[in-house]
Design an enzyme around this catalytic site. Sequence first.
Site, PDB file in Angstrom:
ATOM      1  CD1 TRP A 145      -2.487   1.852   0.487  1.00  0.00           C
ATOM      2  CD2 TRP A 145      -1.888   1.962   2.639  1.00  0.00           C
ATOM      3  NE1 TRP A 145      -3.110   2.951   1.032  1.00  0.00           N
ATOM      4  CE2 TRP A 145      -2.749   3.044   2.352  1.00  0.00           C
ATOM      5  CE3 TRP A 145      -1.381   1.828   3.933  1.00  0.00           C
ATOM      6  CZ2 TRP A 145      -3.125   3.979   3.316  1.00  0.00           C
ATOM      7  CZ3 TRP A 145      -1.756   2.756   4.888  1.00  0.00           C
ATOM      8  CH2 TRP A 145      -2.615   3.816   4.585  1.00  0.00           C
ATOM      9  CG  ASP A 160      -2.423  -2.462   7.259  1.00  0.00           C
ATOM     10  OD1 ASP A 160      -3.557  -2.327   7.760  1.00  0.00           O
ATOM     11  OD2 ASP A 160      -1.960  -1.684   6.392  1.00  0.00           O
ATOM     12  CE  LYS A 193     -10.167   0.070   3.518  1.00  0.00           C
ATOM     13  NZ  LYS A 193      -9.201   1.164   3.741  1.00  0.00           N
TER      14      LYS A 193
END
Length: 528
Positions: free
Chosen positions: A256, A337, A373
Amino acid sequence: MLSTEKSHSKREAIGFVKKVGSGGDQSGGAGSVGIGFLSTKSLNQGSDTKEYTLHHHFALDCVAIPKITISVMASISLPSICPSAALSFQDKCKEKTKSRSSSKSVFSVKTKSHGQITMAVAVNTSRFDNITMAPPDPILGVSEAFKADTSEMKLNLGVGAYRTEELQPYVLKVVKKAENLMLERGENKEYLPIEGLAAFNKATAELLFGADNPVLHQQRVATIQGLSGTGSLRVAAALIERYFPGAKVLISSPTWGNHKNIFNDARVPWSEYRYYDPKTVGLDFDGMVADIKAAPEGSFVLLHGCAHNPTGIDPTPEQWEKIADVIQEKNHIPFFDVAYQGFASGSLDEDASSVRMFAARGMELLVAQSYSKNLGLYAERIGAINVLCSSADAAVRVKSQLKRIARPMYSNPPVHGARIVANVVGNPDFFNEWKEEMEMMAGRIKSVRQKLYNNLSAKDKSGKDWSFVLKQIGMFSFTGLNKTQSDNMTDKWHVYMTKDGRISLAGLSSAKCEYLADAIIDSYHNVS
Ligand code: PLA
């Protein structure tokens, strides 16, 4: 050039200064000019050196500037920031220029006599002149470019944000219900404690590890609410920097886009481990294991708990076990993560299985969580950092230090998102509704993934194997398009995506799959 002339009596407040402008002259003629105000202070008491500080300045066009005399000077030092002015002044006064800090509009004046001089100093500079323009963010900058495009065909597949089939943002029904409940209760807006909302912290650790996990009953997990995934990662990075000086964080290649920024800003050294194999468009498992093995003992290994971003490629359960073996062997610390729990497979438990497997081995680890999300709470900035320790005592100490890091950073976290999560998880009906909506969202992404693949394989007659699209998981597909090909997607087809070839399938509708397939095929075959 404009000049200034005015008698000076007090130490405070001196006059106007010039900008070199066409048409200006010694008597204050017209031209494009800047005007600034100076204040002064003695650098040392009794000394004849004064420091003049430029305050505001602004531009004027075609005005006559009054002359101002400054009655104190004999010599002057000008900053290097305005060389043109320095030269002008030198010419006029035949004085030496001396460079001071290049970032400040400050200069010194030595008062040896009280003769009158005319002074001209460039002021159309800013103290921020040494700050260069930052590049647009590689992910969030894509949305800005998308907004500016007027084409009807445009499609934003840049940021990972869920959209409905109509390509509209989606607020989960269960979130609205929880918010209504909160409104009815008339909750106050008092500060939260530094560690956040207790009910949220309990709920988030239970969602992650499973409510029955012994690590929770043994109180071995230090959890504090964070500013979503990013803020939680940043606090953890600060903990590493403070208590593991010099320890490296190993980051997957690619990862990311913000991970490196986070560790850079926290001054935590990092290096990369191999992850993606362009040849197979799959996991470079051997490379990954070799790089983790080769890293200095006691490194932190950053792992994407599920739905690896940007590749959409996750290790298999067997591969996870082997990764855990080598991490344990090398005495490394896993740092997960988890930004997509429940969003990858549709199941909260399945998506947390990697973390739970490591925890079951008795390993100490860190986990950053995000509800952007899976609950669609992007702008609420709600997430957490969890540190699983080998003892309850260590967890108490770690938590105290996490709070100590958070306090000067942002003091305490926002309450709204935390209450939503706590209410949704704490109410069995709401919790079930959330799981259904999560399945619905994950399902819609899977269906456009399938449809995109169908279109790619039906329309591309070259024989290229597009099946990697189906093997990837989560909201992204890593297309393998290079930067030039990605540029073609945007410039020719108005498809906005990150330049690493990642597309967010959460921003794709069924209706647009065919168009997207055309764009990808064209960019892949006709642009190199
Ligand atoms: N970790 C990973 C792996 C992510 O993909 C993201 C978000 C985050 C953490 C942080 O999200 P949060 O702070 O909102 O909780 N990545 C997004 C958005 C979805 C972004 O870049 O900020 C992305 O498009 O990659």
